[in-house]
Design a protein around this motif. Sequence first.
Motif, PDB file in Angstrom:
ATOM      1  N   GLU A   1      -8.120   9.500  -1.757  1.00 37.35           N
ATOM      2  CA  GLU A   1      -7.331   8.528  -2.531  1.00 37.35           C
ATOM      3  C   GLU A   1      -5.902   8.373  -2.034  1.00 37.35           C
ATOM      4  OE1 GLU A   1      -7.222   7.929  -6.613  1.00 37.35           O
ATOM      5  OE2 GLU A   1      -9.283   8.568  -6.952  1.00 37.35           O
TER       6      GLU A   1
ATOM      7  N   ARG B   1      -2.092   5.879  -2.733  1.00 36.79           N
ATOM      8  CA  ARG B   1      -1.385   5.072  -3.735  1.00 36.79           C
ATOM      9  C   ARG B   1      -0.441   4.084  -3.066  1.00 36.79           C
ATOM     10  NH1 ARG B   1      -4.496   7.037  -6.683  1.00 36.79           N
ATOM     11  NH2 ARG B   1      -4.149   8.368  -8.487  1.00 36.79           N
TER      12      ARG B   1
ATOM     13  N   PRO C   1      -1.262  10.322  -3.522  1.00 41.01           N
ATOM     14  CA  PRO C   1      -0.989  10.303  -4.965  1.00 41.01           C
ATOM     15  C   PRO C   1       0.102  11.303  -5.309  1.00 41.01           C
ATOM     16  CG  PRO C   1      -3.353  10.401  -4.543  1.00 41.01           C
ATOM     17  CD  PRO C   1      -2.676  10.606  -3.222  1.00 41.01           C
TER      18      PRO C   1
ATOM     19  N   LEU D   1       4.368   8.434  -9.867  1.00 42.91           N
ATOM     20  CA  LEU D   1       4.169   6.994 -10.019  1.00 42.91           C
ATOM     21  C   LEU D   1       5.531   6.288  -9.970  1.00 42.91           C
ATOM     22  CD1 LEU D   1       1.490   5.518 -10.754  1.00 42.91           C
ATOM     23  CD2 LEU D   1       2.243   5.642 -13.131  1.00 42.91           C
TER      24      LEU D   1
ATOM     25  N   GLY E   1      -2.475   2.070  -7.674  1.00 44.50           N
ATOM     26  CA  GLY E   1      -1.034   2.147  -7.834  1.00 44.50           C
ATOM     27  C   GLY E   1      -0.434   1.071  -8.709  1.00 44.50           C
TER      28      GLY E   1
END
Length: 326
Positions: free
Chosen positions: A78, A80, A189, A192, A277
Amino acid sequence: MPSARRTYTFLGPEGTFTEAALLQVPDAAESLRIPSSNVNAALDRVRDGSADAAMVPIENSVEGGVTATLDSIATGQELRIIREALVPISFVLVARAGVELSQIRRISTHGHAWAQCRLWVDEHIPGAEYIPGSSTAAAAMGLLEDDAHYDAAICAPIVAAEQPALHVLAENIGDNPGAVTRFILVSRPGILPARTGADKTTVVVPLPEDRPGALMEILDQFATRGVNLSRIESRPTGQYLGHYFFSIDADGHVGDARVADALAGLHRISPATRFLGSYGRADAQAPVVPEHTSDEAFQAAHAWVKGILAGDSLGPETLVEASPSA
Ligand SMILES: O=C(O)C(=O)C[C@]1(C(=O)O)C=C[C@@H](O)C=C1
């Protein structure tokens, strides 16, 4: 304490439009910038930790989605998206000094660039053969090699400006003068990006099989929560014919209640949904949020349900007593 210098990678070599996009990132000019020969290689550098982030193209206003990017971020370890960048696109045709337009037979460039200059080439160099290049700048630099097997390249004006051995045969050869390419900065990741009020959220949703109306259900998750979509593309998963995933950009941040609620709905319909994201929009345009889908409206609705559950938790007797048939 000074922060550690970041390492960025990008679709190279130097002089690509992708490098121009990377240079929009505030600390990129002072950071280590490693060119990668293709989108996959750039994203793999992020996955294996040899780069902190990669700038790659995702869509062009004329030619559409960059499939290499859409497919590579949809699968594997994964990643982002933490930022986006927009670059206005203008192309030049370059050749080695002494080569005239009338001598050009074979032209190399990136596939997306070729698609954006097709009409110009048909008109000015009818019958020219296209030689695929890994990027516009790689095609231009390839002209300087002794065994170059093409006579001209389509690239950004900056490549010609910085390379005296190349000369410009024609300027502004793009068929659409307003062309823009959107790029994404991709990281592992982690934290955020903060909500800015003008954000975008990207998800990958595999289409559930043998379920009539599944696409409608997916779109409904956004529509009923007042979340606008700015891009939706279907891509084959590659597993077998007819198996698709959808790559979707939605207005808003996962920190917005309406977006979080829509994502929860997507997960119920398609549990393999991948969150790619939430990040600030390059154009900083805030979406219009209908009143009934504001964070406050969601909070009030949740509080209302909580109140019902709290009241009912007094026990079954309360319900029996309240029943008119008792
Ligand atoms: O070849 C480059 O210079 C790139 O940065 C790639 C790319 C693309 O993938 O679309 C970027 C912008 C232009 O639309 C043409 C090519």
